[in-house]
Motif scaffolding. Sequence first.
Motif, PDB file in Angstrom:
ATOM      1  N   CYS A  91       0.858  -1.187   0.000  1.00  0.00           N
ATOM      2  CA  CYS A  91       0.000   0.000   0.000  1.00  0.00           C
ATOM      3  C   CYS A  91       0.891   1.233   0.000  1.00  0.00           C
ATOM      4  O   CYS A  91       1.672   1.433   0.929  1.00  0.00           O
ATOM      5  CB  CYS A  91      -0.924   0.012   1.211  1.00  0.00           C
ATOM      6  N   LEU A 129      -0.042   4.376   0.074  1.00  0.00           N
ATOM      7  CA  LEU A 129      -0.580   5.552   0.755  1.00  0.00           C
ATOM      8  C   LEU A 129       0.165   5.778   2.061  1.00  0.00           C
ATOM      9  O   LEU A 129       0.468   4.838   2.788  1.00  0.00           O
ATOM     10  CB  LEU A 129      -2.074   5.371   1.034  1.00  0.00           C
ATOM     11  N   SER A 149      -1.482   1.944  -8.575  1.00  0.00           N
ATOM     12  CA  SER A 149      -1.669   1.191  -7.335  1.00  0.00           C
ATOM     13  C   SER A 149      -0.593   0.140  -7.138  1.00  0.00           C
ATOM     14  O   SER A 149       0.053  -0.301  -8.085  1.00  0.00           O
ATOM     15  CB  SER A 149      -3.033   0.479  -7.354  1.00  0.00           C
ATOM     16  N   GLU A 156      -5.995   2.841  -2.962  1.00  0.00           N
ATOM     17  CA  GLU A 156      -5.123   3.735  -3.719  1.00  0.00           C
ATOM     18  C   GLU A 156      -5.823   4.402  -4.905  1.00  0.00           C
ATOM     19  O   GLU A 156      -5.479   5.528  -5.267  1.00  0.00           O
ATOM     20  CB  GLU A 156      -3.882   2.965  -4.188  1.00  0.00           C
TER      21      GLU A 156
END
Length: 160
Positions: A50, A52, A137, A144
Amino acid sequence: MNLWVEAANHLRSLLPKDVQDVLDKHEADGTTDSEEYHKAVDVFYSRHLCRLNPMPKDLQAAFGWFQNDPTVYMTMNGPSEFHVIGPLKGWSIIDDIPRINVPTLLLNGRYGEAQDSVVVQYFRALEKMKWFTFAESSHMPQYEEKEKYMRVVGDFLTQI
């Protein structure tokens, strides 16, 4: 699982040298429970699980549960996505995929652990399928690229 580990190890080879050195050292020494090892794995996760920052709260909570009791993951998989030492190491579903005879949506992210080299095996074996790769992503396009993810999944579900 072999394809997954190959792809993960390729991504691992793209990590900074000092991070790779920490991973190598702790895997060789059997000290993958160390904080230093976990921080190095987190570098991999921040790029390929991930992207983020900060990670979504519910994903942080899931990782918190894993830290509280890693028994199942450690037993079945091992300490990381690229250092698989549990019984899943040799597991594969590739031979059973042709038995799937319903419409199937394959999703992956450009930067994710499920690299095209892994997903293509499913693509080739499924008769009724759609494959979509999220360009921005890693492994979590539902976070995302949430709007695009919902559109892709929604469109697929309305077409079946």
